[in-house]
Write a protein that holds these residues in place. Structure first.
Motif, PDB file in Angstrom:
ATOM      1  N   HIS A 106       0.986  -1.290  -0.091  1.00  0.00           N
ATOM      2  CA  HIS A 106       0.144   0.004  -0.096  1.00  0.00           C
ATOM      3  C   HIS A 106       0.996   1.361  -0.092  1.00  0.00           C
ATOM      4  N   GLN A 107       1.917   1.178   0.738  1.00  0.00           N
ATOM      5  CA  GLN A 107       2.876   2.293   0.769  1.00  0.00           C
ATOM      6  C   GLN A 107       3.521   2.421  -0.499  1.00  0.00           C
ATOM      7  N   ILE A 108       3.854   1.594  -1.491  1.00  0.00           N
ATOM      8  CA  ILE A 108       4.593   1.736  -2.591  1.00  0.00           C
ATOM      9  C   ILE A 108       3.459   2.221  -3.413  1.00  0.00           C
ATOM     10  N   ARG A 109       2.376   1.517  -3.464  1.00  0.00           N
ATOM     11  CA  ARG A 109       1.353   2.088  -4.418  1.00  0.00           C
ATOM     12  C   ARG A 109       0.923   3.556  -4.295  1.00  0.00           C
ATOM     13  N   ALA A 110       0.821   3.904  -2.967  1.00  0.00           N
ATOM     14  CA  ALA A 110       0.553   5.472  -2.779  1.00  0.00           C
ATOM     15  C   ALA A 110       1.780   6.199  -3.276  1.00  0.00           C
ATOM     16  N   ALA A 111       2.785   6.015  -2.861  1.00  0.00           N
ATOM     17  CA  ALA A 111       3.976   7.048  -3.263  1.00  0.00           C
ATOM     18  C   ALA A 111       4.144   6.731  -4.755  1.00  0.00           C
ATOM     19  N   TYR A 112       3.807   5.841  -5.395  1.00  0.00           N
ATOM     20  CA  TYR A 112       3.953   5.678  -7.034  1.00  0.00           C
ATOM     21  C   TYR A 112       2.690   6.583  -7.582  1.00  0.00           C
ATOM     22  N   ALA A 113       1.619   6.355  -7.099  1.00  0.00           N
ATOM     23  CA  ALA A 113       0.491   7.169  -7.505  1.00  0.00           C
ATOM     24  C   ALA A 113       0.531   8.588  -7.265  1.00  0.00           C
ATOM     25  N   ALA A 114       1.114   9.116  -6.010  1.00  0.00           N
ATOM     26  CA  ALA A 114       1.304  10.471  -5.917  1.00  0.00           C
ATOM     27  C   ALA A 114       2.258  10.940  -6.859  1.00  0.00           C
ATOM     28  N   ARG A 115       3.482  10.237  -7.274  1.00  0.00           N
ATOM     29  CA  ARG A 115       4.316  10.827  -8.387  1.00  0.00           C
ATOM     30  C   ARG A 115       3.637  10.850  -9.508  1.00  0.00           C
ATOM     31  N   LEU A 116       2.714  10.054  -9.918  1.00  0.00           N
ATOM     32  CA  LEU A 116       2.020  10.032 -11.324  1.00  0.00           C
ATOM     33  C   LEU A 116       0.990  11.235 -11.295  1.00  0.00           C
ATOM     34  N   ALA A 117       0.512  11.454 -10.143  1.00  0.00           N
ATOM     35  CA  ALA A 117      -0.444  12.615 -10.076  1.00  0.00           C
ATOM     36  C   ALA A 117       0.038  13.865  -9.790  1.00  0.00           C
ATOM     37  N   ASN A 118       1.380  14.137  -9.868  1.00  0.00           N
ATOM     38  CA  ASN A 118       2.074  15.412  -9.737  1.00  0.00           C
ATOM     39  C   ASN A 118       1.757  16.001  -8.257  1.00  0.00           C
ATOM     40  N   LEU A 119       1.636  15.071  -7.303  1.00  0.00           N
ATOM     41  CA  LEU A 119       1.617  15.621  -5.870  1.00  0.00           C
ATOM     42  C   LEU A 119       2.917  15.691  -5.295  1.00  0.00           C
ATOM     43  N   PRO A 120       3.105  16.311  -3.978  1.00  0.00           N
ATOM     44  CA  PRO A 120       4.399  16.606  -3.534  1.00  0.00           C
ATOM     45  C   PRO A 120       4.894  15.206  -3.000  1.00  0.00           C
ATOM     46  N   LEU A 121       6.346  15.221  -3.765  1.00  0.00           N
ATOM     47  CA  LEU A 121       7.041  14.131  -3.470  1.00  0.00           C
ATOM     48  C   LEU A 121       7.341  13.863  -1.980  1.00  0.00           C
ATOM     49  N   MET A 122       7.066  12.489  -1.422  1.00  0.00           N
ATOM     50  CA  MET A 122       7.282  12.109   0.177  1.00  0.00           C
ATOM     51  C   MET A 122       7.995  10.795   0.043  1.00  0.00           C
ATOM     52  N   PRO A 123       8.847  10.621   0.881  1.00  0.00           N
ATOM     53  CA  PRO A 123       9.449   9.088   0.922  1.00  0.00           C
ATOM     54  C   PRO A 123       8.424   7.957   1.251  1.00  0.00           C
ATOM     55  N   ILE A 124       8.654   6.878   0.788  1.00  0.00           N
ATOM     56  CA  ILE A 124       7.699   5.822   0.790  1.00  0.00           C
ATOM     57  C   ILE A 124       7.316   5.507   2.357  1.00  0.00           C
ATOM     58  N   PHE A 173       1.632  16.544   5.995  1.00  0.00           N
ATOM     59  CA  PHE A 173       2.454  17.599   5.743  1.00  0.00           C
ATOM     60  C   PHE A 173       2.690  18.504   6.739  1.00  0.00           C
ATOM     61  N   PRO A 174       3.924  19.133   6.745  1.00  0.00           N
ATOM     62  CA  PRO A 174       4.216  20.101   8.005  1.00  0.00           C
ATOM     63  C   PRO A 174       3.294  21.161   8.247  1.00  0.00           C
ATOM     64  N   THR A 175       2.296  21.375   7.136  1.00  0.00           N
ATOM     65  CA  THR A 175       1.361  22.405   7.399  1.00  0.00           C
ATOM     66  C   THR A 175       0.167  22.063   8.257  1.00  0.00           C
ATOM     67  N   GLY A 176      -0.048  20.843   8.510  1.00  0.00           N
ATOM     68  CA  GLY A 176      -1.198  20.184   9.456  1.00  0.00           C
ATOM     69  C   GLY A 176      -1.873  19.481   8.447  1.00  0.00           C
ATOM     70  N   ALA A 177      -1.838  19.540   7.261  1.00  0.00           N
ATOM     71  CA  ALA A 177      -2.780  18.724   6.175  1.00  0.00           C
ATOM     72  C   ALA A 177      -2.223  17.398   6.253  1.00  0.00           C
ATOM     73  N   SER A 178      -3.214  16.604   5.783  1.00  0.00           N
ATOM     74  CA  SER A 178      -2.667  15.151   5.416  1.00  0.00           C
ATOM     75  C   SER A 178      -3.217  14.813   4.095  1.00  0.00           C
ATOM     76  N   LEU A 179      -2.816  13.632   3.668  1.00  0.00           N
ATOM     77  CA  LEU A 179      -3.073  13.195   2.334  1.00  0.00           C
ATOM     78  C   LEU A 179      -3.305  11.770   2.565  1.00  0.00           C
ATOM     79  N   THR A 180      -4.556  11.091   2.024  1.00  0.00           N
ATOM     80  CA  THR A 180      -4.762   9.821   2.357  1.00  0.00           C
ATOM     81  C   THR A 180      -4.991   9.146   0.922  1.00  0.00           C
ATOM     82  N   HIS A 181      -4.512   7.953   0.991  1.00  0.00           N
ATOM     83  CA  HIS A 181      -4.577   7.309  -0.535  1.00  0.00           C
ATOM     84  C   HIS A 181      -5.529   5.880  -0.142  1.00  0.00           C
ATOM     85  N   THR A 182      -6.704   6.048  -1.074  1.00  0.00           N
ATOM     86  CA  THR A 182      -7.360   4.698  -1.064  1.00  0.00           C
ATOM     87  C   THR A 182      -7.560   4.339  -2.383  1.00  0.00           C
TER      88      THR A 182
END
Length: 170
Positions: free
Chosen positions: A40-58, A73-82
């Motif tokens: 799930h972590q690998i899929r989320a990181a790969y999908a985020a990269r394809l969607a041009n979202l901020p790059l984050m470590p796996i 994110f440091p701003t307090g926001a979070s991104l969930t991948h389902t």
């Protein structure tokens, strides 16, 4: 003939042994969680990269009990991948958290901007920021002591001229 026993130690012909040199202690990494990454972590990181979202470590994508993975994110926001895509949870200044379905980086920026400019109270009393308080103070009309005395005199004069009203009959 008997030999005399002595308490003296005889000098040894063997060389004295020195202490063995101690090895330097190697640093050990602290154990902060599982030492593996999930699919799930690998899929989320790969999908985020394809969607041009901020790059984050796996490893920044933490697994959730419901099977999704979430990155903060440091701003307090979070991104969930389902399996249905990405969902952004962005905090607003009024204490609520806004939920947005995200498909690319531009939508993530719009969601963060919309939450930052939220004016809805979300059922809570409004708390002014320093900038809002300064703007409110600038809109306030300054009164002199003479203006206050004139206003009080006019009020007293209107009270004196008023006639008592009769109670309506039922």
């Amino acid at each position: 003939m008997s030999r005399k026993s002595s308490t003296k130690q005889r000098p040894s012909s063997a060389p004295k042994k020195t202490a063995a040199p101690t090895r330097a202690v190697l640093p050990v990494r602290p154990h902060t969680g599982p030492e593996f990454i999930t699919e799930h972590q690998i899929r989320a990181a790969y999908a985020a990269r394809l969607a041009n979202l901020p790059l984050m470590p796996i490893t920044a994508w933490t697994p959730q009990p419901d099977g999704s993975v979430r990155a903060h994110f440091p701003t307090g926001a979070s991104l969930t991948h389902t399996p249905t895509g990405f969902h952004a949870l962005t905090p607003c200044p009024n204490g609520a958290t806004h939920h947005h379905h995200i498909t690319n980086g531009q939508e993530l920026r719009h969601a963060a901007a919309a939450a930052a400019h939220c004016t809805q109270l979300h059922g809570r009393p409004r708390t002014l920021t320093l900038a809002q308080a300064a703007a409110t103070t600038a809109d306030t009309q300054a009164l002199t002591r003479n203006d206050i005395d004139t206003g009080l005199a006019n009020r007293a004069a209107s009270v004196e001229t008023e006639k008592p009203k009769e109670h309506p009959a039922s």
